[in-house]
Design a protein around this motif. Structure first.
Motif, PDB file in Angstrom:
ATOM      1  N   CYS A 193       0.846  -1.202   0.000  1.00  0.00           N
ATOM      2  CA  CYS A 193       0.000   0.000   0.000  1.00  0.00           C
ATOM      3  C   CYS A 193       0.874   1.241   0.000  1.00  0.00           C
ATOM      4  O   CYS A 193       1.940   1.270   0.657  1.00  0.00           O
ATOM      5  CB  CYS A 193      -0.898   0.057   1.232  1.00  0.00           C
ATOM      6  SG  CYS A 193      -2.038  -1.318   1.398  1.00  0.00           S
TER       7      CYS A 193
ATOM      8  N   ARG B  36       0.048   5.490   0.519  1.00  0.00           N
ATOM      9  CA  ARG B  36      -1.003   6.465   0.805  1.00  0.00           C
ATOM     10  C   ARG B  36      -0.381   7.805   1.202  1.00  0.00           C
ATOM     11  O   ARG B  36       0.443   7.870   2.112  1.00  0.00           O
ATOM     12  CB  ARG B  36      -1.901   5.986   1.957  1.00  0.00           C
ATOM     13  CG  ARG B  36      -2.768   4.802   1.636  1.00  0.00           C
ATOM     14  CD  ARG B  36      -3.875   5.151   0.656  1.00  0.00           C
ATOM     15  NE  ARG B  36      -4.768   4.033   0.425  1.00  0.00           N
ATOM     16  CZ  ARG B  36      -4.597   3.099  -0.503  1.00  0.00           C
ATOM     17  NH1 ARG B  36      -3.532   3.165  -1.309  1.00  0.00           N
ATOM     18  NH2 ARG B  36      -5.462   2.111  -0.645  1.00  0.00           N
TER      19      ARG B  36
ATOM     20  N   CYS C  86      -4.805   3.240   5.459  1.00  0.00           N
ATOM     21  CA  CYS C  86      -5.249   4.576   5.067  1.00  0.00           C
ATOM     22  C   CYS C  86      -5.028   5.540   6.226  1.00  0.00           C
ATOM     23  O   CYS C  86      -4.827   5.118   7.375  1.00  0.00           O
ATOM     24  CB  CYS C  86      -6.717   4.570   4.637  1.00  0.00           C
ATOM     25  SG  CYS C  86      -7.858   4.075   5.936  1.00  0.00           S
TER      26      CYS C  86
ATOM     27  N   CYS D 203      -9.285  -4.818   2.451  1.00  0.00           N
ATOM     28  CA  CYS D 203      -9.359  -3.404   2.076  1.00  0.00           C
ATOM     29  C   CYS D 203     -10.022  -2.620   3.199  1.00  0.00           C
ATOM     30  O   CYS D 203     -10.816  -3.162   3.979  1.00  0.00           O
ATOM     31  CB  CYS D 203     -10.135  -3.223   0.771  1.00  0.00           C
ATOM     32  SG  CYS D 203     -11.763  -4.018   0.761  1.00  0.00           S
ATOM     33  N   CYS D 204      -9.705  -1.341   3.275  1.00  0.00           N
ATOM     34  CA  CYS D 204     -10.306  -0.466   4.275  1.00  0.00           C
ATOM     35  C   CYS D 204     -10.169   0.973   3.802  1.00  0.00           C
ATOM     36  O   CYS D 204      -9.316   1.292   2.973  1.00  0.00           O
ATOM     37  CB  CYS D 204      -9.665  -0.653   5.660  1.00  0.00           C
ATOM     38  SG  CYS D 204      -7.913  -0.202   5.740  1.00  0.00           S
ATOM     39  N   ASP D 205     -11.027   1.833   4.332  1.00  0.00           N
ATOM     40  CA  ASP D 205     -10.963   3.260   4.019  1.00  0.00           C
ATOM     41  C   ASP D 205     -11.605   4.037   5.150  1.00  0.00           C
ATOM     42  O   ASP D 205     -12.431   3.496   5.889  1.00  0.00           O
ATOM     43  CB  ASP D 205     -11.653   3.561   2.684  1.00  0.00           C
ATOM     44  CG  ASP D 205     -11.204   4.894   2.089  1.00  0.00           C
ATOM     45  OD1 ASP D 205     -10.228   5.475   2.607  1.00  0.00           O
ATOM     46  OD2 ASP D 205     -11.823   5.345   1.104  1.00  0.00           O
ATOM     47  N   TRP D 206     -11.228   5.323   5.269  1.00  0.00           N
ATOM     48  CA  TRP D 206     -11.663   6.181   6.373  1.00  0.00           C
ATOM     49  C   TRP D 206     -12.464   7.340   5.791  1.00  0.00           C
ATOM     50  O   TRP D 206     -11.960   8.068   4.944  1.00  0.00           O
ATOM     51  CB  TRP D 206     -10.439   6.711   7.124  1.00  0.00           C
ATOM     52  CG  TRP D 206     -10.699   7.101   8.548  1.00  0.00           C
ATOM     53  CD1 TRP D 206     -11.766   7.793   9.032  1.00  0.00           C
ATOM     54  CD2 TRP D 206      -9.871   6.819   9.683  1.00  0.00           C
ATOM     55  NE1 TRP D 206     -11.664   7.961  10.382  1.00  0.00           N
ATOM     56  CE2 TRP D 206     -10.508   7.381  10.813  1.00  0.00           C
ATOM     57  CE3 TRP D 206      -8.661   6.177   9.865  1.00  0.00           C
ATOM     58  CZ2 TRP D 206      -9.970   7.313  12.091  1.00  0.00           C
ATOM     59  CZ3 TRP D 206      -8.125   6.096  11.134  1.00  0.00           C
ATOM     60  CH2 TRP D 206      -8.779   6.659  12.242  1.00  0.00           C
TER      61      TRP D 206
ATOM     62  N   SER E 116     -14.615  -1.439   5.824  1.00  0.00           N
ATOM     63  CA  SER E 116     -13.661  -2.522   5.590  1.00  0.00           C
ATOM     64  C   SER E 116     -14.344  -3.648   4.826  1.00  0.00           C
ATOM     65  O   SER E 116     -15.558  -3.826   4.906  1.00  0.00           O
ATOM     66  CB  SER E 116     -13.088  -3.046   6.910  1.00  0.00           C
ATOM     67  OG  SER E 116     -14.114  -3.613   7.714  1.00  0.00           O
TER      68      SER E 116
ATOM     69  N   ALA F 285     -13.965   2.151  -1.197  1.00  0.00           N
ATOM     70  CA  ALA F 285     -13.494   3.540  -1.236  1.00  0.00           C
ATOM     71  C   ALA F 285     -14.640   4.486  -0.932  1.00  0.00           C
ATOM     72  O   ALA F 285     -15.718   4.385  -1.522  1.00  0.00           O
ATOM     73  CB  ALA F 285     -12.895   3.864  -2.604  1.00  0.00           C
ATOM     74  N   TRP F 286     -14.402   5.429   0.008  1.00  0.00           N
ATOM     75  CA  TRP F 286     -15.370   6.477   0.320  1.00  0.00           C
ATOM     76  C   TRP F 286     -15.299   7.572  -0.732  1.00  0.00           C
ATOM     77  O   TRP F 286     -14.218   7.918  -1.223  1.00  0.00           O
ATOM     78  CB  TRP F 286     -15.070   7.102   1.673  1.00  0.00           C
ATOM     79  CG  TRP F 286     -15.451   6.269   2.860  1.00  0.00           C
ATOM     80  CD1 TRP F 286     -14.611   5.529   3.643  1.00  0.00           C
ATOM     81  CD2 TRP F 286     -16.752   6.120   3.426  1.00  0.00           C
ATOM     82  NE1 TRP F 286     -15.312   4.916   4.645  1.00  0.00           N
ATOM     83  CE2 TRP F 286     -16.631   5.272   4.546  1.00  0.00           C
ATOM     84  CE3 TRP F 286     -18.008   6.618   3.095  1.00  0.00           C
ATOM     85  CZ2 TRP F 286     -17.725   4.906   5.321  1.00  0.00           C
ATOM     86  CZ3 TRP F 286     -19.099   6.259   3.871  1.00  0.00           C
ATOM     87  CH2 TRP F 286     -18.961   5.419   4.971  1.00  0.00           C
TER      88      TRP F 286
END
Length: 842
Positions: free
Chosen positions: A131, A133, A174, A213-216, A225, A256-257
């Motif tokens: 990853c 970022r 992230c 996978c994860c996103d904030w 997630s 993805a946000w």
């Protein structure tokens, strides 16, 4: 006659039932003749300039336009890439000119827009870099690898520190919205690691299989997630689960946000799903593309692209968005087309724009449409002549209220504009970050703007919209997560706007926006809150109930009445992530008159009449045959003002809850000083709840006779007697002071008496409240009645058997001689002076 709002709602429901598709993603892939990748697309990223950069296992880096057309092959590399990300713009004016790629050989590279390799960090990790970022501000780069390490690098690729370490491969990572924490996955766990060395990390089991996978969320702070258990889940920053999806057929490989924080995309094998921020799904597309390995949103949150396992790049445009207000409904039917329909008469307007539509906002008077380059302001009375403003940045927020509206974009930040497109002001404060402003952190009314300070979430800043002048700040003891401003000022005398806020503990507070800050807790475990758009009532979803405070001002008037003025309805199916969409009446085009019986004086019927019939034209109409009197009481905006709250449940369903219309009617009578009309309505309805509201309104409006009647109706004998006592006081200052004391505002009550010249009464009020030092201070400041204070203090100590402990009064004992007869004579003269002033019971 069916009220206008009910007709509109019925027509709208029938049209939705006629199979109009909801908001969804219109997905298309590369045409067969296009230059496409020949292998797995492992990374992709959008620039603010509208360019998409993709990299694949075919070693090619390609550039695509926002329309999904291939522009050029930027370069061909000799290494395998695992991810790609443009450097974010710090100012919002121009995109960074470099991007980073992570490689399977443990290195990462910084590459310029021209394809030139600017920096190679050959030994960043042992094993592959999984990853890469950039932080939100672009100041730091984080990399994760198969060695289980997460490292921090400068913008130019210089090593800074090891941020975290795990015992195995980190598959996803992230940054937090403030770039002060890192979220990463290890096997089945998610870990939130603060960057401060002394802070402890938070770790929890997130899935039943490895997390891929994860996103904030950049706005709400929620975490998303997905994993090999074929589910996606939502969490708060403390690891509490907010939503869990049903399992799909294959692993969740990408999530993805959107930058707006309102929705997110989920990718799996032959699956692309659009989901709301609460977790439920808007739409599900099943393109034959293989597994989705990477997702990237455009900056305006209207398009998401997916890199797939067969070398295809999917372009998914957000369409079908819909907004409604009153009889109007606006729907995005294509990327650049908005259709406006009046659900009452079928009037239909199709508006086409030169660019894709990115934002919609609709009120009863105006439709605002934002495209990639323009702001178009349409009046609902004439859609053919809009006001058009050229935009320089990406618009992320629109709020309408009164004669102007608020807009937030990436260049101008927070702006107040007129409906002709004229810039009125740009509120600013140190540390403001326009990118994180959202409907939760910004509250807007016609004469006030409230913004949660992004640098210190415990502070709410208040601005005057037209001048951008800061009016003050409100300080809370916890971080504020949501704010809402009352759309109408309090109807009674001395009222202003009220601010409702929800803090980190989900507690709801209400406070005045003028004068001394007085933060009062209304409820706990509150999910969402909204003020009524037509009156002063407040609604919330709290602890599994729909709660309406018909007159929340009573917390500042008579707090004992709060339970009696509150409606609670169980809502077991709403869920924890519900949202109050609006809270308003249902017939805004009508006014109301009430029919009274000659014999009983009761309300018999409602009759609607148009606004051009003035109430004063014929106040009484007598029908002797049917034996009733029709009296036009006052002008009301709707037959059922403020009776409907629309709530979106946690599963996406929209439900409606109803509240009594009578409280809003009483509030409007009070606002028009029609106290007798309010009393008649309460006598007809015979509701304890309605009488309690009227009692609080009467006290706030200093209407003692109405307060007496209302307290008698709810059997509050002690308060009835107090109101009768206040009516007998000889001076208006004394009556006003007693009412302020009743409202628990002793300092203001004393100030009213002092300013009116009634020093003895001010001192006696402090003595009645056992505020001995305050009484001493008033007497000392005006050099009078010091012996009176000492006399009452000594009498109190003798009755209670105590000794003097107050230093101020201890020093007074030896310096003043107490003469009881002289004190009584002086007090008698004060009372005679008050009686000579007159006005008792006025």
């Amino acid at each position: 006659n069916v009220p206008t709002g009910i007709r509109a709602a019925c027509v709208r429901l029938s049209r939705r039932a006629a199979a109009q598709p909801p908001m969804h993603l219109a997905v298309r892939g590369c045409d067969p003749g296009d230059a496409r990748h020949g292998d797995i697309v492992t990374g992709l990223s959008w620039s603010n300039a509208g360019e998409l950069l993709t990299v694949s296992d075919d070693h090619k880096v390609r550039v695509w336009s926002v329309d999904g057309e291939p522009v050029q092959q930027l370069s061909e590399v000799s290494f395998y890439c695992t991810g790609l990300l443009w450097h974010p713009s710090a100012t919002g004016r121009a995109q960074g000119d470099v991007f980073v790629v992570g490689c399977t050989d443990g290195s990462f590279r910084l590459i310029s827009r021209q394809g030139r390799v600017e920096k190679v960090e050959a030994n960043a990790h042992e094993g592959a870099v999984t990853c890469v970022r950039w932080s939100r501000d672009g100041a730091s780069l984080a990399t994760a690898g198969e060695d289980g390490l997460i490292k921090s690098w400068s913008r130019t690729g210089m090593f800074r520190a090891n941020l975290a370490a795990s015992q195995g491969t980190v598959h996803a990572m992230c940054w937090s919205p403030d770039s002060d924490q890192i979220l990463f996955s290890y096997e089945r766990h998610l870990i939130v690691r603060p960057l401060q060395p002394s802070s402890k990390q938070t770790q929890w089991k997130a899935h039943d299989a490895p997390v891929l996978c994860c996103d904030w969320n950049p706005v709400t702070g929620f975490l998303a997630s997905g994993g090999e258990d074929c589910k996606y889940r939502l969490w708060d920053a403390y690891g509490r689960q907010l939503y869990c999806s049903a399992p799909v057929e294959y692993s969740i490989s990408a999530i993805a946000w959107a930058p707006s924080g309102q929705y997110f995309a989920v990718g799996s094998f032959n699956l692309l799903r659009l989901c709301d921020k609460a977790g439920w799904s808007y739409s599900r597309a099943q393109p034959a593309c293989g597994s989705v390995f990477a997702l990237a949103w455009t900056g305006d949150s209207t398009q998401v692209t997916a890199g797939c396992g067969e070398g295809n790049v999917l372009f998914a445009q957000l369409v079908g968005r819909e907004v409604s207000c009153g009889p109007w409904e606006a729907r995005q039917t294509a990327a650049d087309v908005v259709t406006v329909v009046s659900v009452l008469d079928g009037q239909r307007e199709e508006l086409q724009f030169k660019d894709a539509v990115t934002e919609l906002s609709l009120s009863a008077a105006h439709l605002i449409v934002v495209t990639a380059t323009q702001l178009c302001i349409h009046a609902t009375s004439n859609f053919n002549t809009p006001h058009v403003v050229e935009l320089r940045g990406t618009v992320s927020l629109l709020l309408q209220s009164g004669p102007h509206f608020v807009m937030v974009d990436s260049v101008g930040g927070l702006q107040v504009l007129s409906y002709t497109g004229q810039l009125l002001s740009q509120p600013r404060f140190a540390g403001m970050r326009p990118s994180v402003l959202s409907p939760l952190s910004v509250a807007y009314a016609a004469d006030l703007l409230a913004v949660v300070d992004s640098a210190d979430a415990k502070v709410v800043r208040l601005f005057e919209p037209l001048t951008a002048r800061q009016l003050g700040t409100l300080q809370h003891h916890l971080e504020v997560e949501s704010v809402a401003l009352s759309q109408l000022s309090v109807a009674t005398k001395g009222g202003g706007r009220r601010l409702a806020l929800i803090d980190r503990n989900r507690d709801l507070y209400v406070t005045p926006t003028e004068g001394v800050q007085e933060m009062v807790k209304l409820h706990t475990m509150v999910d969402t809150v909204a003020w009524n758009e037509e009156n002063g009532s407040l609604a919330a979803i709290a602890d599994g109930h729909f709660v309406v405070w018909y007159y929340p001002e009573c917390v500042f008037v008579d707090r004992d009445l709060l339970p009696s003025t509150t409606l609670r309805q169980p809502t077991p199916d709403v869920g924890r992530s519900s949202e109050l969409l609006d809270f308003r009446g249902i017939a805004p085009r009508h006014q109301t008159r009430i029919v009274y019986s000659l014999e009983a004086g009761l309300v018999l019927d409602y009759a609607a009449f148009w606004h051009h019939n003035p109430p004063s034209a014929q106040p009484f109409q007598i029908n002797r045959r049917r034996r009733y009197i029709t009296r036009v009481l006052t002008a009301l905006p709707s037959d059922h003002a403020g009776t409907r709250a629309t709530v979106r449940r946690s599963d996406g369903a929209v439900v409606t809850y109803a509240a009594s219309p009578y409280h809003a009617m009483v509030e409007r009578f009070v606002g028009a000083a029609a106290w007798e009309s309010a009393l008649r309505l309460c006598r007809y309805v015979k509701s304890h709840q309605l009488w309690a509201c009227l009692a609080a309104m009467a006290v706030a409006g200093k209407e003692l006779h109405t307060a007496e009647v209302a307290y008698a109706a709810i059997e509050a004998a002690e308060k009835l007697m107090f109101m009768a006592h206040v009516k007998e006081l000889p001076t208006p200052e004394a009556r006003e002071a007693e009412l302020l004391l009743f409202r628990r505002k002793r300092a203001e009550a004393v100030q009213v008496l002092v300013q009116g010249g009634w020093i003895y009464r001010a001192i006696k009020m402090c003595i009645r409240c056992f505020a001995w030092e305050a009484a001493y201070d008033v007497a000392r400041a005006h050099a009078t009645h010091l012996d009176t204070v000492l006399y009452h203090r000594q009498k109190y100590l003798q009755e209670t058997g105590r000794e003097e402990t107050l230093p101020k009064l201890q020093a007074l004992v030896g310096s003043i001689q107490v003469d009881e007869e002289a004190i009584k004579q002086r007090v008698a003269k004060e009372k005679e002076r008050e009686l000579a002033r007159g006005g008792a019971g006025a």
